[in-house]
Write an enzyme that holds these catalytic residues in place. Sequence first.
Site, PDB file in Angstrom:
ATOM      1  N   LEU A   1       0.820  -1.211   0.000  1.00 29.99           N
ATOM      2  CA  LEU A   1       0.000   0.000   0.000  1.00 29.99           C
ATOM      3  C   LEU A   1       0.861   1.272   0.000  1.00 29.99           C
ATOM      4  O   LEU A   1       1.681   1.484   0.905  1.00 29.99           O
ATOM      5  CB  LEU A   1      -0.910  -0.003   1.235  1.00 29.99           C
ATOM      6  CG  LEU A   1      -1.907   1.155   1.300  1.00 29.99           C
ATOM      7  CD1 LEU A   1      -2.920   1.070   0.177  1.00 29.99           C
ATOM      8  CD2 LEU A   1      -2.594   1.179   2.657  1.00 29.99           C
ATOM      9  N   ASP A   2       0.653   2.121  -1.007  1.00 32.44           N
ATOM     10  CA  ASP A   2       1.314   3.438  -1.108  1.00 32.44           C
ATOM     11  C   ASP A   2       2.841   3.349  -1.166  1.00 32.44           C
ATOM     12  O   ASP A   2       3.540   4.299  -0.822  1.00 32.44           O
ATOM     13  CB  ASP A   2       0.891   4.354   0.061  1.00 32.44           C
ATOM     14  CG  ASP A   2      -0.615   4.609   0.068  1.00 32.44           C
ATOM     15  OD1 ASP A   2      -1.218   4.564  -1.014  1.00 32.44           O
ATOM     16  OD2 ASP A   2      -1.177   4.838   1.151  1.00 32.44           O
ATOM     17  N   GLN A   3       3.351   2.199  -1.608  1.00 35.78           N
ATOM     18  CA  GLN A   3       4.802   2.007  -1.678  1.00 35.78           C
ATOM     19  C   GLN A   3       5.313   1.913  -3.104  1.00 35.78           C
ATOM     20  O   GLN A   3       6.503   1.715  -3.327  1.00 35.78           O
ATOM     21  CB  GLN A   3       5.200   0.717  -0.931  1.00 35.78           C
ATOM     22  CG  GLN A   3       4.839   0.706   0.535  1.00 35.78           C
ATOM     23  CD  GLN A   3       5.597   1.730   1.344  1.00 35.78           C
ATOM     24  OE1 GLN A   3       6.717   2.064   1.016  1.00 35.78           O
ATOM     25  NE2 GLN A   3       4.959   2.285   2.371  1.00 35.78           N
TER      26      GLN A   3
END
Lengths: 283, 283, 283, 283
Positions: free
Chosen positions: D226-228
């Site tokens: 997530l969001d990486q």
Amino acid sequence: METAILLISCPDRKGILSEITRFIAENNGNIVNADQHIDFQKSIFFMRIEWELEGFKIPKLEIESAFRPIAEKFQMDYQLHFSSEVKNVAIFVSKYDHCLYDLLYRFKSGELKGNLKLVVSNHEDLKHVVEMFQIPFYYFPKNRENKLEVEEREIELLKKEKIDLIVLARYMQILSNRFVNEFRNRIINIHHSFLPAFVGAKPYHRAYERGVKIIGATSHYVTEELDQGPIIEQDVVRVSHRDTVSDMIRKGRDLEKIVLSRAVRWHLEDKILVYDNKTVIFE
Amino acid sequence: METAILLISCPDRKGILSEITRFIAENNGNIVNADQHIDFQKSIFFMRIEWELEGFKIPKLEIESAFRPIAEKFQMDYQLHFSSEVKNVAIFVSKYDHCLYDLLYRFKSGELKGNLKLVVSNHEDLKHVVEMFQIPFYYFPKNRENKLEVEEREIELLKKEKIDLIVLARYMQILSNRFVNEFRNRIINIHHSFLPAFVGAKPYHRAYERGVKIIGATSHYVTEELDQGPIIEQDVVRVSHRDTVSDMIRKGRDLEKIVLSRAVRWHLEDKILVYDNKTVIFE
Amino acid sequence: METAILLISCPDRKGILSEITRFIAENNGNIVNADQHIDFQKSIFFMRIEWELEGFKIPKLEIESAFRPIAEKFQMDYQLHFSSEVKNVAIFVSKYDHCLYDLLYRFKSGELKGNLKLVVSNHEDLKHVVEMFQIPFYYFPKNRENKLEVEEREIELLKKEKIDLIVLARYMQILSNRFVNEFRNRIINIHHSFLPAFVGAKPYHRAYERGVKIIGATSHYVTEELDQGPIIEQDVVRVSHRDTVSDMIRKGRDLEKIVLSRAVRWHLEDKILVYDNKTVIFE
Amino acid sequence: METAILLISCPDRKGILSEITRFIAENNGNIVNADQHIDFQKSIFFMRIEWELEGFKIPKLEIESAFRPIAEKFQMDYQLHFSSEVKNVAIFVSKYDHCLYDLLYRFKSGELKGNLKLVVSNHEDLKHVVEMFQIPFYYFPKNRENKLEVEEREIELLKKEKIDLIVLARYMQILSNRFVNEFRNRIINIHHSFLPAFVGAKPYHRAYERGVKIIGATSHYVTEELDQGPIIEQDVVRVSHRDTVSDMIRKGRDLEKIVLSRAVRWHLEDKILVYDNKTVIFE
């Protein structure tokens, strides 16, 4: 929560702030916002003060007359607004549609708290866009001969619809002094340069020619002199030798949308005071 | 023109603003600056108000006691400052010299209105720079064993010299809780990232690894938790895939200088209120 | 790692890039940087290409003659530089010291890779600053009568010291055409406005009068026309109605330092091509 | 003017650039754009090169096989694109409509050169908006139980419609690894913070709590974490203690629109290379 808003400017003197706040406090008003500014060079006092009407001892319709003695004592220019009043707005547009779409969306979504009553254009191209958002579209073709006469019909319409604010969303016509006078400090234009650089036509082309490394956009109130009115907001974006005129136009579109919409929002929220061809923004 | 400055925070209530301004007006004070803020979520009132001492009826030394009843009535936290007071400043530095040079110049040129009394370092490398600007340099080498003991000697020096503000200009040592407590809200640090991204060591390297497109710097008051104190100022600069870690470090240096110096200036001009691990900046 | 750098501009044609890279590859050069740009409007090809000298088959001193046939075939304007060459720099300054300090520090710290040979001033005020950094200071007082004659002595000095780049760090004298011609595209000035807005004197005062919401600074090569030379870099900072002229001057100082130092760095690293009164920056 | 575009990455070696440009020059190609980058830390060569097909000796359909020997020689990862190919795009949206409107307008106006085939949503709220722009709307309600199964139907639809790019325009569902794998480096998300600050939910609330002075938005390719994923673009806007969470959300909307649309444009114009969880943007 309904609020009253006072926008004040007057010669700077001792005791102004105290007297204004005492007026509100003694009548049991709850101040929710107070912003003040002094121009020391010209010795002018500016203020925006906002307080809740609930519990305020003076009835809404009598506030103005109750405040008048203070205003007179300090020779104030002032405006009294209420948060419950929603301003009537007209957009003027020609053929470019980016600012139009942007404003239509912001009004529709409620981000801009105004009553968008109508759109005026000197071309028919954007009729379908305006109607897509279910806003009345008025087509007023103009040429050199009929310009002043057409403007009269526009003014008539704007008055009939009680328009408080006119937004020139890339409107490619210069308004007459008569028109400007009728709506002084109530016409907001977006100019596609970082004023005062590149006043007038084709600013992106001239920015390209000059080889600037940053381009900008400027929203301002319209006055009789082209692109010389009080600046409300400006913003910029970086360009390089890689950017063609088309790239600048594309990058500029996003600037224009944002810089225009900020000005419209501040106007609708009674956050702008004009003096001396400048603006005080109580953001 | 000498002025008095009140920095106030208290629970929000009706009449605060009115009572403060009445206190000044009734004593013939001329307000030159008033800035107010309400945090509605927590219902806290904040104010910075500044007025001329010339003509003010209450003598300077009696203002505090004259104001105290109002402060007590509204349960205010407040600070009274005078523009004539110049704060004593200490800079702490290790081996990087860019923020040090920048601050030395800003104090020397009078841009920063403080009394730069001394520079402390855990290395001798920058002694000649500090002495070039004719500021006393104190060398306090530290290691894991002697750290707390050395800190005691630093605290002693800072107290002897009546230091009001400590600026960590890329000081590569973590201060103990004891030290931080002694100078709460009076130690400003510059962190070379856009906090809360990249807390701790080597933020530029980690920004490079993560592939961010913008880097930043953050000035903040130092608290017990590393890089968690109230943020005073931040700024950013664009980077791209072309920028190596060295490029980021170079670009970051200019950010660090500017972001740190802004925080120092606001502190020295009594423009910062701290609450709830945040800052209100009355810029 | 020593490198060779070619800066090229020529009429755009098929095969240029291929021929240049073949020249390097066939001689076993390792390209470490290649940046290319085409101005389609004017059909001009620009390139900066940098390769390692280690292992390159052509000896350093013969590269220029070996490359010349290609240059002639494509009618190239070109410059050949070597990373090992360090340019000689002179700073011209009057009384403002912020850009001077900033540049002195950047040269001293090695951030700017030039040989800062001397500082010239028409005032003696900053002599002690320059000497603090152990750089020779030359005092050349000027008035309307002796200006051209003094310039001749300056030119003589600059030639004797083999100066490659002259940096006008807020130098308050307009250079004659004779002087400008002598150092075409080798004199960098910092103008304290966002050009082309506010050409000429007192730009901050005029920005204040106009009520702009953003101010800027511009570094450019000096040409015969005041503030009309090729723009190298610009940057901006936000201002508001709260900012006085003094605030703008203070905020502007940080802009001026950064915008000037970026231009100087790019020039020293052979990253700038000038054409048509614009710059291509191979950053 | 139709062009071919090669996007290349490979281990850095001598002669790559020369061989690529020779391939184009010998076949009479006119290079209109060439941008190259070397990551020295990892020793990887990156390039985007674009040339006109008119007059190019190799027929369009044979370019790939003609280039393959060079690609193999240098162990290149490469993509060959043609400017005439228009990518098929799907937008995924939940209830927030600002990015959706913005993208719908940019596709409609031709600013974004893609074929917007459909919009998918887990809610019906925005159906009318999508249909206003005459784009097919697909409603796929999801819950914890049916999520994977619904995703299969989505994947089926996307494949049937030959979707090249999926834009998550504030889509409030986390995609499964299976989904992400199916469209690796072809799903662009907008996250409403300046990553890596405030990964996950409610970033504006957390930015408010932390008291940051600048907020941001980040567009990135979606990966399993997530969001990486690889960051494509970021931008920021200043906030102050005056800004509530609602103000941040409002200011953030403009950031999100711009940051997302830039990423989409670069992807559609084949200007992005992904490696090592980072992006090279050949802007």
